[in-house]
Design a protein around this motif. Structure first.
Motif, PDB file in Angstrom:
ATOM      1  N   UNK A   1     -18.952  56.056  96.418  1.00 26.54           N
ATOM      2  CA  UNK A   1     -18.296  54.837  95.955  1.00 26.54           C
ATOM      3  C   UNK A   1     -18.098  53.898  97.140  1.00 26.54           C
ATOM      4  N   UNK A   2     -18.101  52.603  96.876  1.00 26.02           N
ATOM      5  CA  UNK A   2     -18.067  51.620  97.949  1.00 26.02           C
ATOM      6  C   UNK A   2     -16.906  51.792  98.926  1.00 26.02           C
ATOM      7  N   UNK A   3     -15.684  52.133  98.493  1.00 21.80           N
ATOM      8  CA  UNK A   3     -14.576  52.253  99.452  1.00 21.80           C
ATOM      9  C   UNK A   3     -14.769  53.357 100.490  1.00 21.80           C
ATOM     10  N   UNK A   4     -15.674  54.306 100.218  1.00 23.09           N
ATOM     11  CA  UNK A   4     -15.840  55.455 101.108  1.00 23.09           C
ATOM     12  C   UNK A   4     -17.085  55.365 101.997  1.00 23.09           C
ATOM     13  N   UNK A   5     -17.811  54.253 101.936  1.00 24.13           N
ATOM     14  CA  UNK A   5     -19.045  54.128 102.706  1.00 24.13           C
ATOM     15  C   UNK A   5     -18.784  54.282 104.204  1.00 24.13           C
ATOM     16  N   UNK A   6     -17.746  53.632 104.723  1.00 26.17           N
ATOM     17  CA  UNK A   6     -17.513  53.659 106.170  1.00 26.17           C
ATOM     18  C   UNK A   6     -17.248  55.084 106.658  1.00 26.17           C
TER      19      UNK A   6
ATOM     20  N   UNK B   1     -17.299  46.386 109.000  1.00 26.54           N
ATOM     21  CA  UNK B   1     -16.458  47.589 108.909  1.00 26.54           C
ATOM     22  C   UNK B   1     -17.229  48.869 109.197  1.00 26.54           C
ATOM     23  N   UNK B   2     -18.512  48.890 108.806  1.00 29.45           N
ATOM     24  CA  UNK B   2     -19.340  50.060 109.086  1.00 29.45           C
ATOM     25  C   UNK B   2     -19.612  50.168 110.576  1.00 29.45           C
ATOM     26  N   UNK B   3     -19.916  49.045 111.221  1.00 32.31           N
ATOM     27  CA  UNK B   3     -20.148  49.044 112.666  1.00 32.31           C
ATOM     28  C   UNK B   3     -18.924  49.590 113.390  1.00 32.31           C
ATOM     29  N   UNK B   4     -17.744  49.119 113.032  1.00 32.69           N
ATOM     30  CA  UNK B   4     -16.515  49.567 113.688  1.00 32.69           C
ATOM     31  C   UNK B   4     -16.282  51.059 113.454  1.00 32.69           C
ATOM     32  N   UNK B   5     -16.517  51.524 112.225  1.00 27.59           N
ATOM     33  CA  UNK B   5     -16.293  52.933 111.915  1.00 27.59           C
ATOM     34  C   UNK B   5     -17.237  53.831 112.704  1.00 27.59           C
ATOM     35  N   UNK B   6     -18.524  53.458 112.763  1.00 26.93           N
ATOM     36  CA  UNK B   6     -19.494  54.267 113.512  1.00 26.93           C
ATOM     37  C   UNK B   6     -19.153  54.251 114.995  1.00 26.93           C
TER      38      UNK B   6
ATOM     39  N   UNK C   1      -9.246  45.471 118.493  1.00 31.38           N
ATOM     40  CA  UNK C   1     -10.400  45.430 119.372  1.00 31.38           C
ATOM     41  C   UNK C   1     -10.104  44.698 120.668  1.00 31.38           C
ATOM     42  N   UNK C   2     -10.755  45.159 121.735  1.00 32.33           N
ATOM     43  CA  UNK C   2     -10.713  44.429 122.988  1.00 32.33           C
ATOM     44  C   UNK C   2     -11.467  43.119 122.843  1.00 32.33           C
ATOM     45  N   UNK C   3     -11.182  42.154 123.731  1.00 31.47           N
ATOM     46  CA  UNK C   3     -11.765  40.822 123.605  1.00 31.47           C
ATOM     47  C   UNK C   3     -13.271  40.814 123.624  1.00 31.47           C
ATOM     48  N   UNK C   4     -13.888  41.528 124.568  1.00 30.83           N
ATOM     49  CA  UNK C   4     -15.346  41.534 124.659  1.00 30.83           C
ATOM     50  C   UNK C   4     -15.969  42.184 123.436  1.00 30.83           C
ATOM     51  N   UNK C   5     -15.369  43.284 122.966  1.00 33.67           N
ATOM     52  CA  UNK C   5     -15.888  43.964 121.779  1.00 33.67           C
ATOM     53  C   UNK C   5     -15.776  43.059 120.556  1.00 33.67           C
ATOM     54  N   UNK C   6     -14.645  42.371 120.430  1.00 35.32           N
ATOM     55  CA  UNK C   6     -14.435  41.446 119.316  1.00 35.32           C
ATOM     56  C   UNK C   6     -15.534  40.382 119.284  1.00 35.32           C
ATOM     57  N   UNK C   7     -15.839  39.808 120.456  1.00 30.00           N
ATOM     58  CA  UNK C   7     -16.854  38.750 120.527  1.00 30.00           C
ATOM     59  C   UNK C   7     -18.228  39.276 120.144  1.00 30.00           C
ATOM     60  N   UNK C   8     -18.537  40.487 120.588  1.00 29.57           N
ATOM     61  CA  UNK C   8     -19.851  41.063 120.303  1.00 29.57           C
ATOM     62  C   UNK C   8     -20.012  41.357 118.817  1.00 29.57           C
ATOM     63  N   UNK C   9     -18.977  41.871 118.183  1.00 34.94           N
ATOM     64  CA  UNK C   9     -19.075  42.185 116.763  1.00 34.94           C
ATOM     65  C   UNK C   9     -19.089  40.926 115.910  1.00 34.94           C
ATOM     66  N   UNK C  10     -18.650  39.819 116.483  1.00 39.21           N
ATOM     67  CA  UNK C  10     -18.622  38.556 115.753  1.00 39.21           C
ATOM     68  C   UNK C  10     -19.956  37.841 115.807  1.00 39.21           C
ATOM     69  N   UNK C  11     -20.576  37.831 116.987  1.00 39.85           N
ATOM     70  CA  UNK C  11     -21.808  37.060 117.140  1.00 39.85           C
ATOM     71  C   UNK C  11     -22.630  37.640 118.287  1.00 39.85           C
ATOM     72  N   UNK C  12     -23.844  38.102 118.019  1.00 41.98           N
ATOM     73  CA  UNK C  12     -24.669  38.655 119.073  1.00 41.98           C
ATOM     74  C   UNK C  12     -26.021  37.960 119.097  1.00 41.98           C
ATOM     75  N   UNK C  13     -26.629  37.930 120.289  1.00 44.45           N
ATOM     76  CA  UNK C  13     -27.898  37.225 120.460  1.00 44.45           C
ATOM     77  C   UNK C  13     -29.024  38.135 120.918  1.00 44.45           C
ATOM     78  N   UNK C  14     -28.716  39.396 121.264  1.00 43.57           N
ATOM     79  CA  UNK C  14     -29.742  40.349 121.675  1.00 43.57           C
ATOM     80  C   UNK C  14     -29.258  41.748 121.311  1.00 43.57           C
ATOM     81  N   UNK C  15     -30.142  42.746 121.294  1.00 43.33           N
ATOM     82  CA  UNK C  15     -29.702  44.105 120.990  1.00 43.33           C
ATOM     83  C   UNK C  15     -28.653  44.577 121.992  1.00 43.33           C
TER      84      UNK C  15
END
Length: 274
Positions: free
Chosen positions: A99-104, A127-132, A255-269
């Motif tokens: 079920x969708x609520x348990x995916x993470x 949310x999945x990125x953060x959980x993993x 989240x720490x500031x750098x992690x927050x920025x990366x999860x918000x917008x990224x330009x490379x792997x």
């Protein structure tokens, strides 16, 4: 030892893109790794008659959502298997129904059996990125929704002397050992940075035959995560390695500031490790 990569195939409400499948196959080919693709099929419970009377066609909407998820799961799995076989990549398939609520929770647990998890930075999957990142115990590579070649010849490491940065650098060993160039990036005006450990890390890489250097940049008030990405992009890095900082409080990640920025917008792997 052969590396084992894990690619979740999301199906609902948004689906994993063709770009992400192509990126995963290209990386597996470059690493000569196995690739396990895992279709996440969403199960939708039956809607009660009482609820159906309040919401027009609620039961039909639930059935349609489940059918769409199943259809996407089949199509994405077939697409990934065909792409992998075309690139001579050892591919394996898994299926998760939940079920969708348990995916993470389900995906963070499933990730623990693999060396590296591959995810897309689409907003719906955050949310999945953060959980993993925080619950799987495994590093992940987060990709923009764009095509990238599989080779990771030039690697940049975000370095602030912290435990998280050291952990991430270690988890990126496969890429560092094979890189044509490694650059340690340190932002020097955001917080105190222990440069000595970074210098020793560069020295160790040089002794291991890796071309490595340290680069120091100033944020000048800009978000650290964006500054690091911009500099890595300027240096033509194929991969940015970062320690993910955050902790759980009442099941919500702070989240720490750098992690927050990366999860918000990224330009490379970006390889993230916690």
């Amino acid at each position: 030892m052969k590396q084992h990569l894990f690619l979740p195939l999301l199906t609902y409400p948004d689906a994993t893109s063709e770009f992400m499948i192509a990126n995963a196959v290209a990386l597996a080919h470059h690493m000569q790794a196995t690739l396990t693709v895992c279709a996440v099929e969403i199960t939708v419970p039956d809607v009660s008659n009482a609820l159906s009377s309040l919401i027009i066609d609620a039961a039909k909407m639930a059935r349609d959502a489940g059918a769409l998820s199943r259809k996407r799961a089949s199509a994405l799995t077939r697409m990934a298997v065909d792409a992998a076989k075309g690139a001579s990549v050892d591919v394996r398939t898994r299926e998760i129904k939940t079920a969708e609520p348990f995916v993470v929770e389900v995906l963070s647990e499933a990730s623990r059996a693999y060396d590296l998890v591959l995810l897309e930075s689409a907003g719906i999957s955050r949310p999945i990125v953060e959980a993993v990142l925080f619950a799987s115990g495994r590093p992940l590579i987060l990709y923009p929704s764009a095509p990238f070649g599989g080779r990771m010849d030039h690697v940049a490491i975000a370095w602030d002397g912290s435990r998280a940065a050291a952990r991430a650098a270690h988890d990126a060993s496969f890429f560092l050992e094979r890189a044509s160039k490694v650059c340690l990036l340190s932002v020097i005006d955001e917080k105190p940075v222990e440069f000595e450990t970074g210098d020793y890390l560069v020295e160790n890489l040089l002794k291991s035959g890796v071309v490595a250097e340290a680069t120091r940049v100033r944020a000048r008030g800009e978000p650290v995560g964006e500054v690091l990405q911009t500099k890595a992009f300027e240096l033509r890095a194929d991969l940015l390695v970062m320690g993910g900082f955050g902790h759980s409080r009442l099941r919500e990640f702070v989240l720490g500031g750098a992690t927050q920025a990366v999860l918000t917008n990224i330009s490379l792997p970006i390889l993230l490790s916690h």
